[in-house]
Design a protein around this motif. Structure first.
Motif, mmCIF file in Angstrom:
data_model
loop_
_atom_site.group_PDB
_atom_site.id
_atom_site.type_symbol
_atom_site.label_atom_id
_atom_site.label_comp_id
_atom_site.label_asym_id
_atom_site.label_seq_id
_atom_site.Cartn_x
_atom_site.Cartn_y
_atom_site.Cartn_z
ATOM 1 N N SER A 34 0.801 -1.251 -0.117
ATOM 2 C CA SER A 34 0.144 -0.005 0.021
ATOM 3 C C SER A 34 0.840 1.148 0.091
ATOM 4 C CB SER A 34 -0.822 0.041 1.072
ATOM 5 O OG SER A 34 -1.682 1.116 1.400
ATOM 6 N N MET A 37 2.371 1.597 -3.550
ATOM 7 C CA MET A 37 1.414 2.224 -4.418
ATOM 8 C C MET A 37 1.069 3.548 -4.231
ATOM 9 S SD MET A 37 -0.014 1.264 -6.915
ATOM 10 C CE MET A 37 -1.581 1.707 -8.014
ATOM 11 N N GLU A 38 1.145 4.158 -2.883
ATOM 12 C CA GLU A 38 1.031 5.434 -2.622
ATOM 13 C C GLU A 38 2.299 6.234 -3.195
ATOM 14 O OE1 GLU A 38 -0.043 6.208 1.202
ATOM 15 O OE2 GLU A 38 -1.618 4.717 1.141
ATOM 16 N N GLU A 39 3.251 5.788 -2.921
ATOM 17 C CA GLU A 39 4.478 6.598 -3.498
ATOM 18 C C GLU A 39 4.655 6.442 -4.855
ATOM 19 O OE1 GLU A 39 9.447 5.361 -3.812
ATOM 20 O OE2 GLU A 39 7.955 4.308 -2.334
ATOM 21 N N TYR A 40 4.498 5.602 -5.757
ATOM 22 C CA TYR A 40 4.146 5.741 -6.888
ATOM 23 C C TYR A 40 3.019 6.414 -7.750
ATOM 24 C CZ TYR A 40 8.200 2.623 -7.395
ATOM 25 O OH TYR A 40 9.494 2.267 -7.129
ATOM 26 N N ALA A 41 1.996 6.597 -7.051
ATOM 27 C CA ALA A 41 0.803 7.561 -7.236
ATOM 28 C C ALA A 41 1.278 8.918 -7.192
ATOM 29 C CB ALA A 41 -0.399 7.246 -6.449
ATOM 30 N N ALA A 44 3.784 9.320 -10.038
ATOM 31 C CA ALA A 44 3.116 9.742 -11.313
ATOM 32 C C ALA A 44 2.561 11.072 -11.354
ATOM 33 C CB ALA A 44 2.110 8.616 -11.469
ATOM 34 N N THR A 77 3.508 -2.974 -9.448
ATOM 35 C CA THR A 77 3.054 -1.523 -8.770
ATOM 36 C C THR A 77 3.192 -0.447 -9.489
ATOM 37 O OG1 THR A 77 3.682 -2.789 -6.830
ATOM 38 C CG2 THR A 77 3.389 -0.370 -6.633
ATOM 39 N N ILE A 78 4.421 -0.240 -10.093
ATOM 40 C CA ILE A 78 4.791 1.007 -10.858
ATOM 41 C C ILE A 78 3.831 1.062 -12.055
ATOM 42 C CG2 ILE A 78 6.176 1.920 -12.243
ATOM 43 C CD1 ILE A 78 8.845 0.771 -10.589
ATOM 44 N N SER A 80 0.771 -0.212 -12.237
ATOM 45 C CA SER A 80 -0.602 0.079 -12.057
ATOM 46 C C SER A 80 -0.827 1.601 -11.632
ATOM 47 C CB SER A 80 -1.139 -0.596 -10.646
ATOM 48 O OG SER A 80 -1.143 -2.051 -10.630
ATOM 49 N N ALA A 81 0.217 2.252 -11.235
ATOM 50 C CA ALA A 81 0.126 3.663 -10.539
ATOM 51 C C ALA A 81 0.275 4.441 -11.784
ATOM 52 C CB ALA A 81 1.350 3.845 -9.889
ATOM 53 N N ALA A 84 -2.979 4.715 -14.461
ATOM 54 C CA ALA A 84 -3.918 5.687 -14.080
ATOM 55 C C ALA A 84 -3.670 7.081 -14.760
ATOM 56 C CB ALA A 84 -3.793 5.929 -12.378
#
Length: 190
Positions: A34, A37-41, A44, A77-78, A80-81, A84
């Motif tokens: 989690s 994922m937040e870091e890569y969001a 992004a 993970t990267i 997925s971010a 978006a």
């Protein structure tokens, strides 16, 4: 018989403790995924703004509304971010996100994000493939800038920062906005 009951009790406690440890481990892995994922969001979102404050040569695109192609090298993970971001508007262009496996495809990109898990040989081959071409390269490893990358993410005291090698951006025929440069740590030749 009494010893057997004690042994069964002891085994039940050990089993219960093992199950508890397993659940705690699963919870910790879930939190790490989690956080990642937040870091890569966040990264992004930064990449979108890097695109907004970068000017490509006119000949980079067939027309004024041709899509801006962002290529991503990295794990699920990267991906997925960054997925978006597909379809987002960058000035008059639409962002078109692609995921690459090898360096040979890098020349088709306008921007590239290269994750920290990418093999060093692939990283170097990818950067070599776009040297001198109008491709904005973005990474997240200590050696990214020294290897020929333009923008690199790093953490300091728990905060996300980025550094820019403006000289490489110029060699790649890219013009970075002064607004972007003010927010970055400038490295390399000036």
């Amino acid at each position: 018989m009494k010893k057997d009951k004690e042994l069964v009790k002891r085994l039940k406690r050990i089993f219960g403790f093992a199950v508890l440890l397993m659940f705690l481990s699963i919870s910790a892995i879930g939190n790490a995924v989690s956080q990642s994922m937040e870091e890569y969001a966040v990264k992004a979102a930064f990449v979108i703004n890097f695109a907004r404050y970068t000017q490509w040569p006119d000949e980079s695109f067939a027309g004024p509304t041709e899509a801006l192609k962002l290529c991503v090298l990295g794990n699920k993970t990267i991906q997925s971010a960054f997925q978006a971001l597909n379809g987002k508007k960058i000035n008059d262009r639409t962002l078109d996100v692609h995921f690459l496996d090898k360096a040979e495809d890098a020349g088709q990109c306008d921007m590239m994000f290269i994750g920290k898990g990418v093999d060093r040989t692939i990283l170097l081959d990818t950067l070599a493939a776009v040297t001198g071409k109008p491709v904005l390269t973005i990474g997240e490893t200590r050696t990214f800038i020294n290897s020929g990358g333009i923008i690199n993410f790093f953490s300091r005291k728990g905060r996300l920062h980025f550094e820019i090698n403006e000289a490489i951006a110029r060699k790649n025929h890219l013009k970075l906005s002064s607004r972007l440069l003010k927010l970055a740590i400038i490295v390399g030749d000036k």
